[in-house]
Design a protein around this motif. Sequence first.
Motif, PDB file in Angstrom:
ATOM      1  N   LEU A  40       1.242  -1.118   0.358  1.00  0.00           N
ATOM      2  CA  LEU A  40       0.046   0.100   0.330  1.00  0.00           C
ATOM      3  C   LEU A  40       0.611   1.300   0.020  1.00  0.00           C
ATOM      4  O   LEU A  40       0.408   2.687  -0.971  1.00  0.00           O
ATOM      5  CB  LEU A  40      -0.637  -0.212   1.251  1.00  0.00           C
ATOM      6  CG  LEU A  40      -2.319  -0.924   1.114  1.00  0.00           C
ATOM      7  CD1 LEU A  40      -3.081  -1.069   2.343  1.00  0.00           C
ATOM      8  CD2 LEU A  40      -2.902  -0.988  -0.142  1.00  0.00           C
ATOM      9  N   VAL A  43       2.039   1.639  -3.268  1.00  0.00           N
ATOM     10  CA  VAL A  43       1.414   1.605  -4.249  1.00  0.00           C
ATOM     11  C   VAL A  43       1.471   0.416  -5.575  1.00  0.00           C
ATOM     12  O   VAL A  43       1.220   0.698  -7.069  1.00  0.00           O
ATOM     13  CB  VAL A  43       1.034   3.329  -5.318  1.00  0.00           C
ATOM     14  CG1 VAL A  43      -0.133   3.963  -5.953  1.00  0.00           C
ATOM     15  CG2 VAL A  43       1.613   4.394  -4.376  1.00  0.00           C
ATOM     16  N   GLN A  45      -0.704  -1.711  -4.587  1.00  0.00           N
ATOM     17  CA  GLN A  45      -2.259  -1.767  -4.921  1.00  0.00           C
ATOM     18  C   GLN A  45      -2.868  -0.707  -3.852  1.00  0.00           C
ATOM     19  O   GLN A  45      -1.579   0.332  -3.123  1.00  0.00           O
ATOM     20  CB  GLN A  45      -2.506  -3.393  -3.844  1.00  0.00           C
ATOM     21  CG  GLN A  45      -1.731  -3.605  -2.246  1.00  0.00           C
ATOM     22  CD  GLN A  45      -1.787  -4.624  -1.867  1.00  0.00           C
ATOM     23  OE1 GLN A  45      -3.317  -5.157  -2.342  1.00  0.00           O
ATOM     24  NE2 GLN A  45      -1.439  -5.412  -1.072  1.00  0.00           N
ATOM     25  N   GLU A  46      -3.691  -0.651  -4.169  1.00  0.00           N
ATOM     26  CA  GLU A  46      -4.716   0.349  -3.228  1.00  0.00           C
ATOM     27  C   GLU A  46      -5.706  -0.449  -2.006  1.00  0.00           C
ATOM     28  O   GLU A  46      -5.824  -1.422  -2.419  1.00  0.00           O
ATOM     29  CB  GLU A  46      -5.290   0.700  -4.028  1.00  0.00           C
ATOM     30  CG  GLU A  46      -4.543   1.762  -5.450  1.00  0.00           C
ATOM     31  CD  GLU A  46      -4.832   3.073  -4.819  1.00  0.00           C
ATOM     32  OE1 GLU A  46      -4.745   3.743  -3.786  1.00  0.00           O
ATOM     33  OE2 GLU A  46      -3.705   3.796  -4.673  1.00  0.00           O
ATOM     34  N   LYS A  48      -9.106  -1.844  -0.296  1.00  0.00           N
ATOM     35  CA  LYS A  48      -9.605  -2.699  -0.788  1.00  0.00           C
ATOM     36  C   LYS A  48     -10.378  -2.584   0.761  1.00  0.00           C
ATOM     37  O   LYS A  48     -10.435  -2.705   1.416  1.00  0.00           O
ATOM     38  CB  LYS A  48      -9.637  -3.565  -1.864  1.00  0.00           C
ATOM     39  CG  LYS A  48      -8.366  -4.650  -1.225  1.00  0.00           C
ATOM     40  CD  LYS A  48      -8.496  -6.033  -2.255  1.00  0.00           C
ATOM     41  CE  LYS A  48      -7.109  -6.724  -1.964  1.00  0.00           C
ATOM     42  NZ  LYS A  48      -6.517  -7.502  -2.570  1.00  0.00           N
ATOM     43  N   ASP A  52     -10.967   0.426   2.823  1.00  0.00           N
ATOM     44  CA  ASP A  52     -11.376   0.549   1.092  1.00  0.00           C
ATOM     45  C   ASP A  52     -12.090   1.799   1.722  1.00  0.00           C
ATOM     46  O   ASP A  52     -12.890   2.470   1.389  1.00  0.00           O
ATOM     47  CB  ASP A  52     -11.998   0.728  -0.424  1.00  0.00           C
ATOM     48  CG  ASP A  52     -12.338   1.103  -1.255  1.00  0.00           C
ATOM     49  OD1 ASP A  52     -11.771   2.375  -1.549  1.00  0.00           O
ATOM     50  OD2 ASP A  52     -12.915   0.984  -1.838  1.00  0.00           O
ATOM     51  N   HIS A  57      -7.455   6.106   2.809  1.00  0.00           N
ATOM     52  CA  HIS A  57      -6.707   6.840   1.590  1.00  0.00           C
ATOM     53  C   HIS A  57      -6.024   8.213   2.193  1.00  0.00           C
ATOM     54  O   HIS A  57      -5.127   8.615   1.131  1.00  0.00           O
ATOM     55  CB  HIS A  57      -7.638   7.314   0.618  1.00  0.00           C
ATOM     56  CG  HIS A  57      -8.124   6.273  -0.717  1.00  0.00           C
ATOM     57  ND1 HIS A  57      -7.707   5.158  -1.385  1.00  0.00           N
ATOM     58  CD2 HIS A  57      -9.450   4.918   0.372  1.00  0.00           C
ATOM     59  CE1 HIS A  57      -8.454   4.171  -1.355  1.00  0.00           C
ATOM     60  NE2 HIS A  57      -9.376   3.837  -0.807  1.00  0.00           N
ATOM     61  N   GLN A  61      -1.898   8.418   1.369  1.00  0.00           N
ATOM     62  CA  GLN A  61      -1.153  10.060   1.431  1.00  0.00           C
ATOM     63  C   GLN A  61       0.128  10.893   1.453  1.00  0.00           C
ATOM     64  O   GLN A  61       0.715  10.845   1.045  1.00  0.00           O
ATOM     65  CB  GLN A  61      -2.285  10.786   0.470  1.00  0.00           C
ATOM     66  CG  GLN A  61      -3.293  10.395  -1.094  1.00  0.00           C
ATOM     67  CD  GLN A  61      -2.148  10.146  -2.268  1.00  0.00           C
ATOM     68  OE1 GLN A  61      -1.455   8.792  -2.602  1.00  0.00           O
ATOM     69  NE2 GLN A  61      -1.826  11.545  -2.052  1.00  0.00           N
ATOM     70  N   ARG A  64       3.400   8.284   2.002  1.00  0.00           N
ATOM     71  CA  ARG A  64       3.727   8.155   1.041  1.00  0.00           C
ATOM     72  C   ARG A  64       4.376   9.100   0.856  1.00  0.00           C
ATOM     73  O   ARG A  64       5.746   9.273   0.052  1.00  0.00           O
ATOM     74  CB  ARG A  64       2.903   7.840  -0.212  1.00  0.00           C
ATOM     75  CG  ARG A  64       1.886   6.340  -0.154  1.00  0.00           C
ATOM     76  CD  ARG A  64       0.556   6.357  -1.197  1.00  0.00           C
ATOM     77  NE  ARG A  64       0.118   5.143  -0.961  1.00  0.00           N
ATOM     78  CZ  ARG A  64      -0.727   5.277  -1.824  1.00  0.00           C
ATOM     79  NH1 ARG A  64      -1.035   6.143  -2.542  1.00  0.00           N
ATOM     80  NH2 ARG A  64      -1.391   3.479  -1.496  1.00  0.00           N
TER      81      ARG A  64
END
Length: 66
Positions: A40, A43, A45-46, A48, A52, A57, A61, A64
């Motif tokens: 994750l 990136v 994978q996102e 789920k 999710d 999210h 961000q 990251r």
Amino acid sequence: LENDLILTRYLDAREMDMSDEEVDAFSRLMDISDNDLMDLLLVRQEPKDALDLPQVHALLQQLRTI
């Protein structure tokens, strides 16, 4: 080890200012395996299913960019 470095940097900078949503997102990420978390963060994978969520999210961000 890489996950720990990223998470420690984030917590050092934000721990005292985290909202309830950020704490929830962080807790959800702590419940997954190290390999899934790294995927994750990189990136590969996102999020789920139960991950999710907008707050997950948003936290990813932030993580990251560290």
